[in-house]
Structure formats: structure tokens, C-alpha cells
Design an enzyme around this catalytic site. Structure first.
Site, PDB file in Angstrom:
ATOM      1  N   SER A 146       0.837  -1.195   0.000  1.00 25.96           N
ATOM      2  CA  SER A 146       0.000   0.000   0.000  1.00 25.96           C
ATOM      3  C   SER A 146       0.872   1.244   0.000  1.00 25.96           C
ATOM      4  CB  SER A 146      -0.902   0.020   1.239  1.00 25.96           C
ATOM      5  OG  SER A 146      -1.561   1.258   1.383  1.00 25.96           O
ATOM      6  N   TYR A 159      -2.680   0.784  10.163  1.00 25.29           N
ATOM      7  CA  TYR A 159      -2.839   0.124   8.863  1.00 25.29           C
ATOM      8  C   TYR A 159      -1.543   0.215   8.069  1.00 25.29           C
ATOM      9  CZ  TYR A 159      -4.408  -0.798   4.101  1.00 25.29           C
ATOM     10  OH  TYR A 159      -4.520  -1.300   2.824  1.00 25.29           O
TER      11      TYR A 159
END
Length: 290
Positions: A146, A159
Site C-alpha cells: 500500500s 494500517y
């Protein structure tokens, strides 16, 4: 029936988190290029619907449902691929969750534990279970990183930490597993048009959604199919000299500063039509399951 390609002809692929969002697109893209696909996900996910849609369009697939953060289920999933299709060539570690957006001092331990289980442990146990079979086929693993795992994102710090693990984990695997002929790579999506990036279906509020698009040089979310196209390249023999690489599919957001998306050319702000029928791009669970 849609026209089929052959870039993955004869390959067998497991795609975790295959029932919605980017996972659905990967499953359908791979099947359209000749792969035999195991669509893997939670029982709550629309994996059976994705399976039927692949078969309707002339592809070959089966489904596996279960919690893939357990070693037993990971082994069962790999065993299913081998018993059904005789081998395993590709593992796509796409499964992951995005349960909460919050300042760290307010971030719930429950959400953090949920991410450790689904974003980290699932990739670990699936890779561990798949490697003996991938050694036989000289196969490859592609995992979902990500932008958050590269630069970190405020209000998403835990996250980003889980995705930072994936980036380091896969680079280590690339070096370690080359002796067995296994390639290992990372796809790093930025803001993609899935349930996660919409106020009505995910944890983001309207301000975050607006800022996200402004901060992307291309001025828009990416599509799941655009991400799946990069997975296809890395999983195919065309990427035979690529290992330990991180391919960002982020519209330039990891490089940007300020609201540059407002200045993007109109041709960049329009999402491509794509070729896949994606029925579940706005589905998928972002909340914590008890």
C-alpha cells in the site's frame, strides 16, 4: 463469452480476498488470461458469485471459504488447488482489512488486533503453506502492499504499519526464495475505487475522501481493474526477471505534495472503461467481525 487471453495459460492461482474489490478484479483478470483460479475468502464474502461470473464468461475457477489466517485453513486452501488442478503456480496475498480511521490515541486495540490477523498473519501462513508447491513449479507470490506502507498516512498509522510489514516481508522472501526459483513481488495500491474509499461503505469521512482525490496527481481513484493489470504482469512469465520489486499503482500519490489532483488534465481524471464485469467492487467487509 468474452474473448480470452493466454498470458497465464496453464497456470493455477490462489487469490485471497477474491470475493470483492481488487480481489474480484484479479480473479476475473487471471481467469480471462487462461489461469485456473481458486477464489478464496470469508464465508461472508461473495466468492461463490465471483466463481459463477467467471464460469459464465468461459473461465475456470473453484472457490474456498474460510479464515485464511489459520494454518489449517491455509493448508486446506493449497491442498484444494493441488487436488483439483494438480499444482500451484501463483499465490496472490490480496486479503486485508481497513476497519478504522482514527488518531492513534483513539485507535481501538480491537481494530489493531483485527488487522494483525488479517493483513499480516494471513499473508504469513498462506505464503508458508504455498511455498512447497511453488518450489515444484518455480512459481511466484505477489502480495498487496500500500501507499500507506511506503509513506505512512495520518489517521491510518496502524494500517500503514501492517502494510510496511508486507513490504519488508516480501523483499526478504524474494532474496530467500530465489534459491528455489520462486519470485516474490509487491503491488502497492493507492486510493482505489472500492468500498474502502467511499464514505457510505468504508471508514473514511467526506473530508478524507475529498483530500485523497486532491492529493492524487491524476485527480481520481484508480479502478480495481487497473490494479489487477499490474498483478497480471508480475504473476506472468513476462516478469521473469522481476523479484523483490514494489510496483506502486497509486496515481502518483506517494510522490505528491499539496492538492495537485485539482490540476490534472481531464484525460487523467476519467477512469478507463475497463473490460471486466466487476459486480462486487463496492462490497467487502471493512468492519470488525466478532
Amino acid at each position: 463469452m468474452k474473448e480470452m487471453g493466454n498470458r497465464l495459460e496453464g497456470k493455477v492461482a490462489i487469490v485471497t480476498g477474491g470475493g470483492s474489490g481488487i480481489g474480484e478484479a484479479i480473479c476475473k483478470k487471471f481467469a480471462s488470461e487462461g489461469a485456473r483460479v481458486i477464489v478464496a475468502g470469508f464465508p461472508e464474502d461473495p466468492v461463490e458469485e465471483v466463481l459463477k461470473e467467471i464460469q459464465k464468461n468461459g473461465g475456470t475457477a473453484i472457490h474456498f471459504t474460510g479464515d485464511l489466517s489459520t494454518e489449517a485453513n491455509a493448508k486446506r486452501c493449497v491442498d484444494l488447488a493441488v487436488s483439483q488442478y494438480g499444482k500451484l503456480d501463483i499465490l496472490i496475498n490480496n486479503a486485508g482489512v481497513f476497519p478504522e480511521v482514527n488518531l492513534l490515541q483513539d485507535y481501538s486495540e480491537e481494530a489493531f488486533e483485527y488487522m494483525l490477523k488479517n493483513n499480516i498473519k494471513t499473508a504469513f501462513v498462506m505464503s508458508k503453506a504455498a511455498l512447497p508447491e511453488l518450489h515444484k513449479t518455480k512459481g511466484n507470490i505477489v502480495s498487496a502492499g500500500s501507499e500507506a506502507g511506503v509513506i505512512g498516512i495520518a489517521q491510518n498509522t496502524p494500517y500503514g504499519g501492517t502494510k510496511g510489514f508486507i513490504h519488508a516481508f516480501m523483499r526478504g522472501l524474494a532474496v530467500e526464495q530465489a534459491q528455489f526459483g520462486v519470485r516474490c513481488n509487491i503491488v502497492g495500491p493507492g486510493p482505489i475505487d472500492t468500498a474502502w474509499t467511499h464514505e457510505s461503505t468504508g471508514p473514511m469521512d467526506s473530508k478524507m475522501v475529498k483530500t485523497m482525490k486532491q492529493a492524487t496527481p491524476m485527480g481520481r481513484r484508480g479502478t480495481p481493474e487497473e490494479v489487477a493489470n499490474v498483478y497480471l504482469f508480475l504473476a506472468s512469465d513476462e516478469a521473469s526477471y522481476v523479484t523483490g520489486a514494489t510496483y506502486m499503482v497509486d496515481g502518483g500519490i506517494t510522490l505528491a505534495k499539496g492538492p495537485v489532483g485539482e490540476e490534472a488534465d481531464s484525460s487523467m481524471k476519467s477512469q478507463p472503461a475497463g473490460q471486466l464485469d466487476l459486480e462486487h467492487s463496492k462490497e467487502g467487509h471493512t468492519s470488525i467481525r466478532k
